[in-house]
Structures are given as C-alpha cells and as structure tokens.
Design a protein around this motif. Structure first.
Motif, PDB file in Angstrom:
ATOM      1  N   ALA A 313       0.835  -1.204   0.000  1.00 42.51           N
ATOM      2  CA  ALA A 313       0.000   0.000   0.000  1.00 42.51           C
ATOM      3  C   ALA A 313       0.873   1.260   0.000  1.00 42.51           C
ATOM      4  O   ALA A 313       0.566   2.241  -0.694  1.00 42.51           O
ATOM      5  CB  ALA A 313      -0.928  -0.004   1.215  1.00 42.51           C
ATOM      6  N   ALA A 314       1.967   1.252   0.757  1.00 41.03           N
ATOM      7  CA  ALA A 314       2.861   2.410   0.805  1.00 41.03           C
ATOM      8  C   ALA A 314       3.526   2.652  -0.543  1.00 41.03           C
ATOM      9  O   ALA A 314       3.691   3.792  -0.980  1.00 41.03           O
ATOM     10  CB  ALA A 314       3.919   2.208   1.901  1.00 41.03           C
ATOM     11  N   ASN A 353       7.856   7.549   4.313  1.00 43.28           N
ATOM     12  CA  ASN A 353       8.944   8.509   4.477  1.00 43.28           C
ATOM     13  C   ASN A 353      10.255   7.952   3.917  1.00 43.28           C
ATOM     14  O   ASN A 353      10.992   8.648   3.207  1.00 43.28           O
ATOM     15  CB  ASN A 353       9.102   8.859   5.948  1.00 43.28           C
ATOM     16  CG  ASN A 353      10.209   9.871   6.184  1.00 43.28           C
ATOM     17  OD1 ASN A 353      11.342   9.511   6.478  1.00 43.28           O
ATOM     18  ND2 ASN A 353       9.876  11.136   6.037  1.00 43.28           N
ATOM     19  N   LEU A 354      10.541   6.681   4.213  1.00 48.14           N
ATOM     20  CA  LEU A 354      11.779   6.069   3.707  1.00 48.14           C
ATOM     21  C   LEU A 354      11.736   5.935   2.185  1.00 48.14           C
ATOM     22  O   LEU A 354      12.744   6.167   1.504  1.00 48.14           O
ATOM     23  CB  LEU A 354      11.985   4.702   4.359  1.00 48.14           C
ATOM     24  CG  LEU A 354      12.182   4.696   5.883  1.00 48.14           C
ATOM     25  CD1 LEU A 354      12.403   3.276   6.377  1.00 48.14           C
ATOM     26  CD2 LEU A 354      13.332   5.593   6.292  1.00 48.14           C
ATOM     27  N   LEU A 355      10.575   5.574   1.635  1.00 45.86           N
ATOM     28  CA  LEU A 355      10.449   5.434   0.190  1.00 45.86           C
ATOM     29  C   LEU A 355      10.615   6.774  -0.515  1.00 45.86           C
ATOM     30  O   LEU A 355      11.314   6.878  -1.539  1.00 45.86           O
ATOM     31  CB  LEU A 355       9.090   4.823  -0.168  1.00 45.86           C
ATOM     32  CG  LEU A 355       8.894   3.340   0.172  1.00 45.86           C
ATOM     33  CD1 LEU A 355       7.447   2.934  -0.076  1.00 45.86           C
ATOM     34  CD2 LEU A 355       9.831   2.461  -0.654  1.00 45.86           C
ATOM     35  N   SER A 356       9.956   7.806  -0.011  1.00 40.39           N
ATOM     36  CA  SER A 356      10.053   9.117  -0.656  1.00 40.39           C
ATOM     37  C   SER A 356      11.464   9.684  -0.529  1.00 40.39           C
ATOM     38  O   SER A 356      11.974  10.302  -1.472  1.00 40.39           O
ATOM     39  CB  SER A 356       9.036  10.085  -0.052  1.00 40.39           C
ATOM     40  OG  SER A 356       9.256  10.249   1.337  1.00 40.39           O
ATOM     41  N   ASN A 357      12.129   9.474   0.624  1.00 38.52           N
ATOM     42  CA  ASN A 357      13.523   9.917   0.760  1.00 38.52           C
ATOM     43  C   ASN A 357      14.425   9.214  -0.243  1.00 38.52           C
ATOM     44  O   ASN A 357      15.297   9.834  -0.860  1.00 38.52           O
ATOM     45  CB  ASN A 357      14.018   9.641   2.185  1.00 38.52           C
ATOM     46  CG  ASN A 357      13.614  10.721   3.156  1.00 38.52           C
ATOM     47  OD1 ASN A 357      13.075  11.741   2.752  1.00 38.52           O
ATOM     48  ND2 ASN A 357      13.846  10.500   4.430  1.00 38.52           N
ATOM     49  N   ALA A 358      14.226   7.906  -0.399  1.00 38.96           N
ATOM     50  CA  ALA A 358      15.053   7.155  -1.348  1.00 38.96           C
ATOM     51  C   ALA A 358      14.858   7.664  -2.768  1.00 38.96           C
ATOM     52  O   ALA A 358      15.824   7.816  -3.531  1.00 38.96           O
ATOM     53  CB  ALA A 358      14.704   5.666  -1.262  1.00 38.96           C
ATOM     54  N   GLY A 419      11.394  14.284   9.010  1.00 36.43           N
ATOM     55  CA  GLY A 419      10.848  12.970   8.665  1.00 36.43           C
ATOM     56  C   GLY A 419      11.583  11.810   9.315  1.00 36.43           C
ATOM     57  O   GLY A 419      10.956  10.923   9.906  1.00 36.43           O
ATOM     58  N   LEU A 420      12.901  11.788   9.238  1.00 41.58           N
ATOM     59  CA  LEU A 420      13.661  10.672   9.802  1.00 41.58           C
ATOM     60  C   LEU A 420      13.595  10.674  11.328  1.00 41.58           C
ATOM     61  O   LEU A 420      13.553   9.615  11.956  1.00 41.58           O
ATOM     62  CB  LEU A 420      15.114  10.736   9.328  1.00 41.58           C
ATOM     63  CG  LEU A 420      15.344  10.337   7.862  1.00 41.58           C
ATOM     64  CD1 LEU A 420      16.809  10.524   7.482  1.00 41.58           C
ATOM     65  CD2 LEU A 420      14.909   8.894   7.612  1.00 41.58           C
ATOM     66  N   ASN A 421      13.587  11.859  11.921  1.00 45.45           N
ATOM     67  CA  ASN A 421      13.461  11.928  13.377  1.00 45.45           C
ATOM     68  C   ASN A 421      12.120  11.362  13.837  1.00 45.45           C
ATOM     69  O   ASN A 421      12.048  10.593  14.793  1.00 45.45           O
ATOM     70  CB  ASN A 421      13.620  13.377  13.842  1.00 45.45           C
ATOM     71  CG  ASN A 421      13.384  13.533  15.331  1.00 45.45           C
ATOM     72  OD1 ASN A 421      12.303  13.916  15.747  1.00 45.45           O
ATOM     73  ND2 ASN A 421      14.387  13.210  16.129  1.00 45.45           N
TER      74      ASN A 421
END
Length: 454
Positions: A313-314, A353-358, A419-421
């Motif tokens: 879903a993410a 958040n991890l996907l969009s950062n990548a 986001g990461l925090n």
C-alpha cells in the motif's frame, strides 16, 4: 535586639536592591548587544547573498542555453523571476538593515534591481517570439552584456557582508568582555550582601526554603523551554521562508502581468505556487507530528497486521512521487505472512517517508528496492537506493530534528528535516529499532525491525 537588626536588615536590603538594579542595567546592555548578534545570525546575510549569487548564475546559464537553442524563453523567464525574488529578499527586514551599513557604492542590489527592470521586457519577449538561432544568440548576448558587470560586484558584496558580520561579532565580543568585569564585581557584591542578609533571615527562610527551591526549578524549566522555543522558531523559520517566498513571488507575477501573460505561462506560475503550497502543508504536518511526539501525545493503536500488505500500500501511495522523480520501485517480500503488532497508519507513515527519501535522493532512472523478510523473532524491512549517499560526518546527526543532507538545495530535494526523526521515534515507540548504512555517492540502505508475532 530586633530594633538593631531591623535597620541593618533594611540597609542590607537597600544595598542589595541597588546592586541588583545595577546588575540588571548591565545585563540589559549586554542583552542589547546579544540581540543585534541574534538578528545578524537569524537573517544570515551570507546565506541570503549566496542564494542570490546562485540564482543569478543560473539565470545567466539559462540565457546561454537559450542562445544555443537548448532552452525556451519561458524557462529563462522563470529563472529571471526567481532571481528577482531573491533581490526582493535582500531588501527586506534584517537583511536590508545589515546591508545598509555598507557604503552605497559597494551595495549593488539597487543597481541590479534597476538592471532587471530594464531587461524585464526583453526577457518576457523571449517567451512569445520565435527567433532564429542567430537571433536567439544575439538576444542572449545583449542580456549577458547587461548582467556581466554584476559578477565581480556580487562577489565583492558577499566579501564585504562577511567582513561586516565579523565586525559585528567582534564588537559584541569586545562589549561583552568590557561588561563581564562589571558583572563580576556586581555579582561579588550581591553575593556578599546576600550572605550577610541571609544571616539575619536564616530563621525566616527556613520555612520558605522548599517554596524557593520549587520556584527556582520552575524558573530553570521556563528558561530551558524558552531556549528550546527560540531554537525551534529559528530553525523552522528558515524552512517556511522558501516556499512562502516562492508562493508570494508567483502570486505577484500573476497580479502584475496576468492580463498580458500567456495561458501556458500563467498555468506554470500557478503550478509553482501549488507545488510550494503542498510543500508548505507537508512542513506543517511534519511540525505537528514532531510536536505530538515531543509532548508524548502520540497514542498507538496496536493491532495484529501483515506488514507485507502495508508495504504494498505504501509503494502505491508513493508511486506518483517516484514517477515525478523518474524513479521506479522494486518490491522483494518474503513469501509468507509477516505478522507484527503495530499501528498500521504510523508504520505506513514510516515506510512512506523512507520510500520518498530514497526516491528524492536517487538519480533519474534509478531503481529503489524495498525488502521485507523474517529473521529469527524479528520482521525486518529495508529500503535501498543508489543515489547521492550520506557522507560519514553526517551519520551521527541523520536522525536529529531539522537535519538535512543537502540544506542548500531547493526544489524537490528540500525537506523539513523532521521525517527521519519522526520515523525513529515511531519505530522506537513500537519497541523496534531503525538504522542505516551509507557512504557518499554509493546510495543508502535504511532498515527497521519489529518483533514478529505468530
């Protein structure tokens, strides 16, 4: 005996008040010097000037590319508008007050704005004309000739600002040192007076000591809260300023040139405002999430979920952003249920958040891989990219609030730095662990693990 103590106590109290008043005056003077330094730091004239130089060079580059036939006039006009908005920032608030301290002949901002006004019509004309390559080159040369004198002037201006900032800091240090001696003598006098006065009041203060300690603790907490608020406001004001400036610039362009603006250009300006509005909303949401986490107001709604469903879903939710960045997602999930007890919305927030950062820090055409598998009594999730990577000196602060890998960048690579925090706090609230491995120019792998159930 009391009639002797009373005038002595009164005299000591008067002396104490006088010494305290003098200390307050000295501290007020010191605070005024500190306030000036804070204004300089918050205005950050060197950063603002570097941004102007950056946009000025990008404008000149776009003019060259237009002359070579590689860019359209609309692209040049857009870069022109952005550079002009940077000029406007230089003439506002603390930045204007700081630069006004320089000699008029050393401040090229007013002259640069006048030059921009003089070439505005020529820039706008590039969007509607269909010139030959020779004509485009001639137009580009005329524009470059108008802007060329400002290269050395802007460099000189930045140097003078740096010197002025150093001078302001030197004056503050000098004044602080001169006041430090007076503060030391006054504090010594206050200490002696307090000691003597407390000798007379020791019996009276015995009963109120507990109350005094409580008041001191409250004062320290209030001071710490005030300092934290100041740091928070200073950091977030920098993050909110860029999208607000862009939105304001876009609206100003529409107001001033709407009647004569082609529909395509108007749509592009509106798109800029919309994109920055979305970014502003994201920043506000991140701030609210971070505030809730700091205040302990986040309540997890734990339930037994299959993590593989959340990941799929993410990925779907982030697909549009990945398409915008020209990045593809590859999913590698172990072929068995990955059951965990978690809040599905918060875990989805972490994965997104991890996907969009990548995707954000990958190169165009790259592939981002997300893996999920069971290892012992843990379910592990990894998000791997092959983008810019993270320098080793940034590893320790990557999960701190407001940390940004490339804070000088604008556009899609700009973020709130929260986001990461937030992701780290949410994973740890689930009893899990989050980490990463990366080096510069080789990409990064962010991973987290949760306790498996069932």
């Amino acid at each position: 005996m009391n009639f002797i103590k009373r005038p002595i106590r009164t005299t000591l109290l008067v002396l104490f008040i006088v010494a305290a008043a003098l200390s307050g005056g000295v501290l007020w003077a010191l605070n005024e010097h500190l306030r000036k330094v804070v204004v300089v730091e918050q205005g950050d004239p060197l950063w603002v000037t570097s941004q102007l130089q950056h946009e000025f060079l990008r404008l000149k580059e776009s003019i060259n590319l237009y002359g070579d036939g590689e860019l359209t006039g609309s692209n040049v006009a857009l870069r022109f508008d952005i550079a002009w908005s940077r000029i406007n920032i230089m003439q506002l608030g603390a930045m204007a007050a700081f630069s006004s301290a320089l000699p008029e002949e050393e401040n090229p901002i007013a002259s640069l704005e006048e030059t921009f006004r003089s070439i505005e019509h020529a820039i706008q004309a590039l969007q509607v004309s269909e010139n030959s390559l020779t004509e485009r080159a001639q137009n580009a040369k005329l524009l470059q000739d108008s802007l060329q004198p400002y290269d050395p002037r802007l460099k000189r201006f930045a140097l003078l600002l740096a010197q002025e900032k150093s001078r302001s800091m030197y004056e503050y240090r000098s004044n602080a040192l001169s006041l430090a001696g007076a503060i030391g003598y006054l504090l010594a006098a206050i200490l002696l007076l307090t000691t003597a006065f407390c000798g007379f009041l020791v019996l009276d203060l015995r009963e109120s000591r507990a109350t005094t300690l409580k008041l001191e603790d409250l004062a320290n907490r209030a001071s710490a809260a005030s300092a934290a608020k100041d740091r928070f406001m200073s950091a977030i004001s920098h993050e909110l300023r860029t999208p607000l400036t862009s939105i304001r610039g876009a609206i100003g362009i529409l107001i001033n040139t709407f009647d004569a603006m082609p529909a395509a250009q108007a749509k592009k300006v509106i798109a800029i405002a919309e994109r920055n509005s979305e970014r502003l909303l994201t920043l506000v949401n991140d701030i609210l999430d971070a505030q809730q986490v700091m205040e302990g107001k986040v309540k997890l709604r734990l339930e037994l979920i299959d993590l593989s469903h959340i990941i799929w879903a993410a990925v779907e939710d982030c697909q549009a952003y990945a398409d915008q960045m020209h990045v593809t997602y590859k999913v590698e999930i172990q072929d068995e249920p990955l059951m965990v007890e978690a809040d599905k919305d918060r875990i989805s927030q972490v994965i997104c958040n991890l996907l969009s950062n990548a995707a954000k820090f990958s190169n165009s055409g790259d592939e981002v891989t997300v893996r999920a598998f069971k290892s012992g009594n843990l379910v592990k999730v990894e998000v791997e990219d092959h983008g810019v990577g993270i320098a080793e000196e940034e590893h320790e602060s990557i999960f701190t609030r407001f940390h940004q890998i490339n804070p000088g960048e604008t556009g899609p690579n700009k973020s709130s730095g929260l986001g990461l925090n937030i992701s780290k706090e949410l994973i740890e609230m689930h009893g899990g662990n989050i980490s990463f491995s990366s080096s510069l120019a080789t990409g990064a792998i962010f991973r987290f693990s949760l306790t498996a159930k069932g």
